[in-house]
Design an enzyme around this catalytic site. Structure first.
Site, PDB file in Angstrom:
ATOM      1  CE  LYS A  22       0.906  11.444  -3.919  1.00 15.75           C
ATOM      2  NZ  LYS A  22       1.321  10.282  -4.719  1.00 15.75           N
ATOM      3  CG  ASN A  23      -2.183   9.284  -5.744  1.00 12.79           C
ATOM      4  OD1 ASN A  23      -1.111   9.854  -5.973  1.00 12.79           O
ATOM      5  ND2 ASN A  23      -2.334   8.419  -4.769  1.00 12.79           N
ATOM      6  NE  ARG A  93       6.370   3.311  -8.099  1.00 19.18           N
ATOM      7  CZ  ARG A  93       6.904   2.465  -8.972  1.00 19.18           C
ATOM      8  NH1 ARG A  93       8.204   2.432  -9.105  1.00 19.18           N
ATOM      9  NH2 ARG A  93       6.141   1.717  -9.699  1.00 19.18           N
ATOM     10  CB  CYS A 117       9.589   3.283  -4.129  1.00 23.60           C
ATOM     11  SG  CYS A 117       8.038   2.686  -3.515  1.00 23.60           S
ATOM     12  NE  ARG A 122       4.424   1.224  -5.936  1.00 21.27           N
ATOM     13  CZ  ARG A 122       4.325   2.537  -5.612  1.00 21.27           C
ATOM     14  NH1 ARG A 122       5.145   3.042  -4.718  1.00 21.27           N
ATOM     15  NH2 ARG A 122       3.432   3.299  -6.202  1.00 21.27           N
ATOM     16  N   PRO A 123       6.565  -3.168  -9.537  1.00 27.90           N
ATOM     17  CG  PRO A 123       5.743  -5.335  -9.823  1.00 27.90           C
ATOM     18  CD  PRO A 123       6.042  -4.309  -8.763  1.00 27.90           C
ATOM     19  CB  VAL A 124       5.848  -0.942 -14.791  1.00 27.25           C
ATOM     20  CG1 VAL A 124       5.875   0.204 -13.774  1.00 27.25           C
ATOM     21  CG2 VAL A 124       7.229  -1.179 -15.381  1.00 27.25           C
ATOM     22  CD  GLN A 126      -0.029  -7.645 -14.797  1.00 29.89           C
ATOM     23  OE1 GLN A 126      -0.983  -7.772 -15.555  1.00 29.89           O
ATOM     24  NE2 GLN A 126       0.897  -8.588 -14.632  1.00 29.89           N
ATOM     25  CG  ASP A 305      -2.183   5.667  -0.816  1.00 28.90           C
ATOM     26  OD1 ASP A 305      -2.501   6.246  -1.859  1.00 28.90           O
ATOM     27  OD2 ASP A 305      -1.322   4.761  -0.787  1.00 28.90           O
ATOM     28  CB  ILE A 327      -2.025  -2.679  -1.552  1.00 31.36           C
ATOM     29  CG1 ILE A 327      -3.519  -2.693  -1.257  1.00 31.36           C
ATOM     30  CG2 ILE A 327      -1.689  -2.124  -2.941  1.00 31.36           C
ATOM     31  CD1 ILE A 327      -4.349  -3.538  -2.223  1.00 31.36           C
ATOM     32  NE  ARG A 397       7.508  11.758  -3.956  1.00 30.38           N
ATOM     33  CZ  ARG A 397       7.774  10.589  -4.524  1.00 30.38           C
ATOM     34  NH1 ARG A 397       8.660   9.779  -3.988  1.00 30.38           N
ATOM     35  NH2 ARG A 397       7.154  10.228  -5.617  1.00 30.38           N
TER      36      ARG A 397
END
Ligand code: EPZ
Length: 422
Positions: A22-23, A93, A117, A122-124, A126, A305, A327, A397
């Protein structure tokens, strides 16, 4: 609402095939925006997040087609819309991964802020910091990231934290920027290597992918290509934890053991015998697992994960284990659900202590996030009696046909619809 119903106690026996990652699929689909030519992808996992990404690309104007269950083509030669709407971004996201490609190819991107979430804020920041360093003018207005740049210019970039999708956004943006971009403190995940390998096939000039220092020399244009998505190391690890808990003998096919050495090393400590045989993992477990301590780290450390799945295994293992989640700040939502099944877990800040119990007893529990769902499935496979897992859209998902693959291994598991809350 759909739910999974599991009767615990069966050992797992037989073969299971691992789907595409998925990732890797999500950033690779978004990379299709970088060229007007067609990208043909195979081994694409049939997942809810992949469908959401396809919907987003189509809304932007890409002609994105599914050819059978695991093959997708993308042709972005008629992008009319540069805006990723809140409805789709809040559903997934990883939609933030259209930011880099749209910005570098079209000079503009408007992407809804993903918001938090279940597992963390989960900031963005960066993503924004590093794309600004490439020369983008970025502002946040009415919940959207609005990014514009005539032409991005390569430079030395160092995210303050090691970020997987942040690294992916920077790589994709840098492929069409002017000059050379060096990313220090880059994430090293195998999914970033897979994305980079596809970008190189499209004509990008990338070196050092898979290390903390990646060098990208911008080119004028990228062309179409075909690419097979690499196997999902987290799905493979999930089946290893399931086997460790239930006992039995399974062959995990189409896995790539070299991308999951930390998981294999840890599962061997629990007592599972793992042998490699040409990309297959031959695994057997004939006793109660030993507790294993888990400290999550960026790759090549043990993946965050995999934390919930190892916790499920530790619930019924011999002894006590300590789990440290480094994490994400809130990745223990599965704990209260596992304790409902009779586990003995206490949380103290970012660490959890798991006292192994002799047995779990089935109950109704609810999935809270993707990997928490997987840990509840593992617990249900060993709990006495029936376990019902609600809200399994979280599982869908990120896992392709999980219950069908487990049924083939002999598990007593089925999907049902709970009419009460329809
Ligand atoms: C990716 O998320 C994965 N998702 C996650 O998988 C995975 O858990 C995570 O990497 C860590 O390995 C995809 O690849 C689609 P990060 P990502 O940016 O990129 C902080 C799953 O279950 N951070 O590497 O969003 C962040 O808060 C999912 O498959 C900032 O502070 O994760 C976190 O503490 C869950 N600012 C840490 O960095 C930023 O701008 C790592 O996050 C970005 C991140």
């Amino acid at each position: 609402m759909e739910e999974l119903q599991i009767i615990g106690g069966s050992k797992l026996e037989g073969d299971v095939s691992i789907s595409g990652a998925k990732n890797a699929a999500l950033p690779i689909l978004c990379a299709g925006l970088l060229t007007s030519e067609t990208i043909l992808l195979t081994n694409v996992p049939d997942l809810h997040d992949v469908s959401t990404t396809i919907k987003l690309l189509s809304q932007l104007g890409s002609v994105t087609r599914k050819h059978g269950q695991n093959e997708v083509s993308i042709t972005s030669n008629n992008i009319e819309n540069l805006k990723a709407p809140y409805e789709l971004v809040k559903a997934m996201r990883a939609s933030i991964l259209v930011l880099g490609p749209l910005l570098t190819r079209f000079g503009e991107a408007i992407v809804s802020m993903p918001g938090g979430c279940a597992i963390g804020q989960r900031p963005v920041d960066q993503h924004i910091k590093c794309l600004s360093a490439l020369g983008a003018d970025i502002k946040i207005e009415h919940g959207f990231v609005i990014a514009r740049a005539k032409k991005l210019k390569g430079t030395l970039i160092r995210p303050d934290v090691i970020t997987v999708t942040g690294t992916e956004n920077i790589i994709m943006a840098a492929t069409l920027a002017e000059g050379e971009t060096i990313i220090e403190n880059a994430a090293c995940e195998p999914e970033i290597v897979d994305l980079s390998n596809m970008l190189i096939k499209m004509g990008a000039n990338i070196k050092g992918h898979g290390t903390n220092r990646i060098i990208i020399k911008g080119v004028d244009k990228l062309h179409g290509t075909s690419h097979r998505i690499l196997p999902d190391r987290i799905e493979a690890g999930t089946f290893l934890c399931a086997l460790a808990a239930t006992g039995g003998n399974i062959r995990i096919k189409d896995a790539n053991p070299y991308n999951m050495l930390a998981t294999i090393d840890k599962i061997r400590l629990s007592g599972v015998n793992v042998k490699q045989d040409n990309g297959n993992l031959i695994c057997s477990m004939s006793k109660r697992p030993e507790s294993v301590d888990v400290i999550t780290r960026e790759y090549p450390g043990l993946a965050t994960d995999m934390q919930a799945q190892f916790m499920a295994l530790n619930c019924i293992a011999r002894g006590t284990s300590i789990i440290v989640e480094n994490i994400f700040e809130n990745r223990y939502l599965h704990v209260q659900e596992l304790n409902r099944l009779g586990a003995n877990i206490t949380i103290n800040g970012n660490s959890a202590t798991v006292h192994g119990v002799d047995f779990l007893s089935g109950a109704t529990v609810k999935a809270t996030d993707l990997r928490a769902s997987a840990s509840l499935v593992i617990a249900g496979l060993v709990a006495q009696g029936k376990t019902t897992i609600e809200q399994i859209y979280h599982l869908d998902r990120g896992y392709e046909n999980m219950e069908l693959k487990l049924q083939k291994l002999g598990a007593n598991i089925k999907r049902a619809t709970n009419r009460n809350d329809e």
